[in-house]
Design a protein around this motif. Structure first.
Motif, PDB file in Angstrom:
ATOM      1  N   SER A  54      -5.627 -69.611  17.658  1.00 47.06           N
ATOM      2  CA  SER A  54      -4.455 -70.348  17.184  1.00 47.06           C
ATOM      3  C   SER A  54      -3.803 -69.629  16.011  1.00 47.06           C
ATOM      4  O   SER A  54      -4.389 -68.766  15.367  1.00 47.06           O
ATOM      5  CB  SER A  54      -4.867 -71.757  16.775  1.00 47.06           C
ATOM      6  OG  SER A  54      -5.884 -71.712  15.800  1.00 47.06           O
ATOM      7  N   GLN A  90     -11.769 -72.669  12.640  1.00 52.82           N
ATOM      8  CA  GLN A  90     -11.066 -72.888  13.899  1.00 52.82           C
ATOM      9  C   GLN A  90     -11.164 -71.666  14.803  1.00 52.82           C
ATOM     10  O   GLN A  90     -11.407 -71.784  16.010  1.00 52.82           O
ATOM     11  CB  GLN A  90      -9.593 -73.223  13.631  1.00 52.82           C
ATOM     12  CG  GLN A  90      -8.772 -73.503  14.891  1.00 52.82           C
ATOM     13  CD  GLN A  90      -9.272 -74.702  15.663  1.00 52.82           C
ATOM     14  OE1 GLN A  90      -9.848 -75.629  15.078  1.00 52.82           O
ATOM     15  NE2 GLN A  90      -9.080 -74.699  16.969  1.00 52.82           N
ATOM     16  N   GLU A  94     -12.781 -71.295  18.625  1.00 49.95           N
ATOM     17  CA  GLU A  94     -12.011 -70.735  19.737  1.00 49.95           C
ATOM     18  C   GLU A  94     -12.690 -69.506  20.335  1.00 49.95           C
ATOM     19  O   GLU A  94     -12.700 -69.325  21.557  1.00 49.95           O
ATOM     20  CB  GLU A  94     -10.601 -70.400  19.257  1.00 49.95           C
ATOM     21  CG  GLU A  94      -9.781 -71.649  18.925  1.00 49.95           C
ATOM     22  CD  GLU A  94      -8.558 -71.372  18.067  1.00 49.95           C
ATOM     23  OE1 GLU A  94      -7.720 -72.280  17.939  1.00 49.95           O
ATOM     24  OE2 GLU A  94      -8.442 -70.261  17.513  1.00 49.95           O
TER      25      GLU A  94
END
Length: 425
Positions: A54, A90, A94
Motif C-alpha cells: 500500500s 502494514q 502485505e
C-alpha cells in the motif's frame, strides 16, 4: 521453485529487480514480484505476477525529495524514520500475504525491510540481492554512505566507514522493524534475523567496483541487471525528430529526486544549457523539471534509459544506482549531481573511472558550475573514449544470466536452505 522478488523502491531501483525476476522466470521458476502499488502496471507489462504494497512511492519520494533530500543524508534519514514508522507494520502484513507458499525470497534493502522477517516466519531463506556494495566491510573502497572518508585513514578508516554506513542504512528502520516482528509476525523483537550465511548477489559490474578479496567466493558481483525498454514502448516521433535535427544533445534528469523549488531548479538547468551552447533532452520525471518551448530543448516526462542514453553526448543525473548503471552501460560521459544517500558514492566512482567530471553536489549546483561541466565534458575526447570503452565492456556482460546461474547453484543445494540456514550478512 516458487520465488518472490521484493523491491520497495523507486522506479530506478525496481527496474533491475524486474530484469532479475524475468531471468528467473525464463529459467523455469515460478516468480512473483512484491512492489509498491504505483508500479503494478509497469511490472505487469512484462508478464510477471505482481503483489502490491500500500501507499504511493512517488508521493512518498516527492515529499522526501522536496526538501529533505536536498538537505542531505541526515534529513533524509529523519524523514525515512518518520515514514517507515507509519508503514512497516502494514507492509509486513502485505508481504506476508504476498509470499504465502513461496520457497525462497530475495531483494535488496527495499525488500529486506519486512521481507527478511517474513522469510523467518515462513521458514524460507532470504537471499540478499543488492544494487550497492553493502553488507560486508572491506578496505578496498569506502562505505556507500561515506565515500569521502579521508585517504590518510587508510584501510582501517575504509572498514570503519562500512560499519557506519551499515548502521546508517538500517537505523531509520530498526525500531519499526522490531515492533512489526513482534506485533505482526509473533517473532522476537530483535531488529533482524540471524543465522548462517547464504550467498549474496550484487547487480553491478567488477569493471566499476572490483571484487574485494575480503568478500570471498560467497559474494557474487554479477554485472548489471539491465531492463530494456518495455515491449510496447515506442519513441515519440517528436523526440526522434529532435535528435535528428542536430548534434547529439545532453540528457538532464534527476529521476525520483524532486526539488523543493522545481521552478528555480529548472531555471538553473535551462540557463546552464544556454551558456554551454548544447542541445538538451530534459527528463522531468519526479524531479519536476519544467517544460519550456525552446529550439535547443526537448522535454519529456520519461524515456527508457537504454534507448535514450546511447544517443546522447553526455548525461546529467542524480547518481542513483540504477541510473548510474544505465549511463555507464550506454558508454557516454556522465555528470553526477548527487542529492543524498548512496548517490555521492556512485558519483565518486564515475569520476574515479575517468568517465565523468568531479560530481557537483546538489547543494553546490549553480549555473556556472553546471554550464562549465557541460562544456568541458562534451569537449573532452579522452573522457568520451574511456566512457565508450567501459560501456562496451559492461554491455558484453550478462548480469542477469550470471545471477540466475548463482541462484541455480544455490537451489541445487536446496537441502541446505532449511529455516536454520537463513542468514544475516
Amino acid at each position: 521453485m516458487r520465488i518472490a522478488v521484493l523491491s520497495l523502491d523507486t522506479r530506478g531501483g525496481i527496474q533491475p529487480y524486474i530484469a532479475l525476476a524475468l531471468g528467473l522466470k525464463q529459467a523455469g521458476h515460478d516468480v512473483r514480484m512484491v512492489a509498491p502499488a504505483d508500479f503494478e502496471v509497469m511490472i505487469g507489462k512484462w508478464g510477471l505476477k505482481v503483489f502490491t504494497t500500500s501507499g504511493n512511492m512517488e508521493e512518498t519520494l516527492r515529499n522526501l525529495s522536496a526538501g529533505a533530500a536536498e538537505k542531505g543524508r541526515l534529513a533524509s534519514m529523519r524523514y525515512a524514520k518518520q515514514e517507515t514508522g507509519k508503514r512497516i507494520s502494514q507492509w509486513t502484513r502485505e508481504i506476508l500475504a504476498a509470499c504465502e507458499g513461496v520457497e525462497l525470497m530475495t531483494g535488496g534493502v527495499g525488500g529486506m525491510v519486512g521481507g527478511e522477517s517474513v522469510a523467518e516466519k515462513l521458514g524460507v531463506p532470504f537471499v540478499q540481492t543488492h544494487l550497492q556494495p553493502i553488507g560486508a566491510p572491506t578496505a578496498a573502497f569506502p562505505g556507500v554512505l561515506l565515500p569521502g572518508v579521508p585517504a590518510w585513514l587508510g584501510g582501517v578508516g575504509r572498514r570503519v566507514s562500512h560499519a557506519l554506513s551499515e548502521f546508517a542504512i538500517w537505523a531509520p528502520f530498526s525500531g519499526a522493524m522490531a515492533q512489526a516482528r513482534k506485533e505482526v509476525l509473533g517473532l522476537p523483537a530483535r531488529k533482524r534475523p540471524v543465522g548462517k550465511d547464504l550467498p549474496v548477489l550484487y547487480g553491478f559490474s567488477e569493471h566499476v567496483i572490483p571484487h574485494p578479496p575480503e568478500w570471498g567466493p560467497n559474494r557474487h558481483i554479477t554485472g548489471y541487471w539491465n531492463l530494456p525498454a518495455a515491449p510496447d514502448w515506442k519513441p515519440p516521433p517528436a523526440l526522434e525528430a529532435f535528435l535528428a535535427a542536430g548534434p547529439p544533445p545532453v540528457c538532464i534528469g534527476f529521476g525520483s529526486m524532486a526539488s523543493e523549488d522545481p521552478t528555480a531548479l529548472s531555471a538553473l538547468v535551462l540557463e546552464a544549457v544556454r551558456l554551454a551552447g548544447v542541445r538538451a533532452v530534459l527528463l522531468s520525471g519526479w524531479g519536476g523539471l519544467k517544460e519550456v518551448a525552446r529550439d535547443d530543448l526537448f522535454a519529456t516526462n520519461e524515456a527508457p534509459h537504454d534507448w535514450l542514453y546511447p544517443r546522447m553526448a553526455a548525461v546529467v543525473h542524480h547518481g542513483g544506482a540504477g541510473t548510474t548503471g544505465a549511463a555507464l552501460r550506454a558508454g557516454v560521459p556522465a555528470i553526477v549531481v548527487p542529492f543524498t544517500m548512496d548517490q555521492p558514492f556512485w558519483g565518486s566512482r564515475v569520476a574515479a573511472l575517468g568517465v565523468g567530471p568531479t560530481p557537483i553536489p546538489r547543494s553546490r549546483l549553480s549555473v556556472a558550475r553546471l554550464s562549465e561541466a557541460l562544456r568541458s565534458t562534451v569537449a573532452d575526447q579522452a573522457m568520451k573514449k574511456r566512457a565508450a570503452s567501459l560501456g562496451e565492456r559492461l554491455r558484453a556482460e550478462d548480469g542477469v544470466a550470471r545471477a540466475v546461474e548463482v541462484f541455480g547453484r544455490l537451489l541445487a543445494l536446496s537441502p541446505t536452505l532449511s529455516p536454520s540456514g537463513r542468514g544475516r550478512h
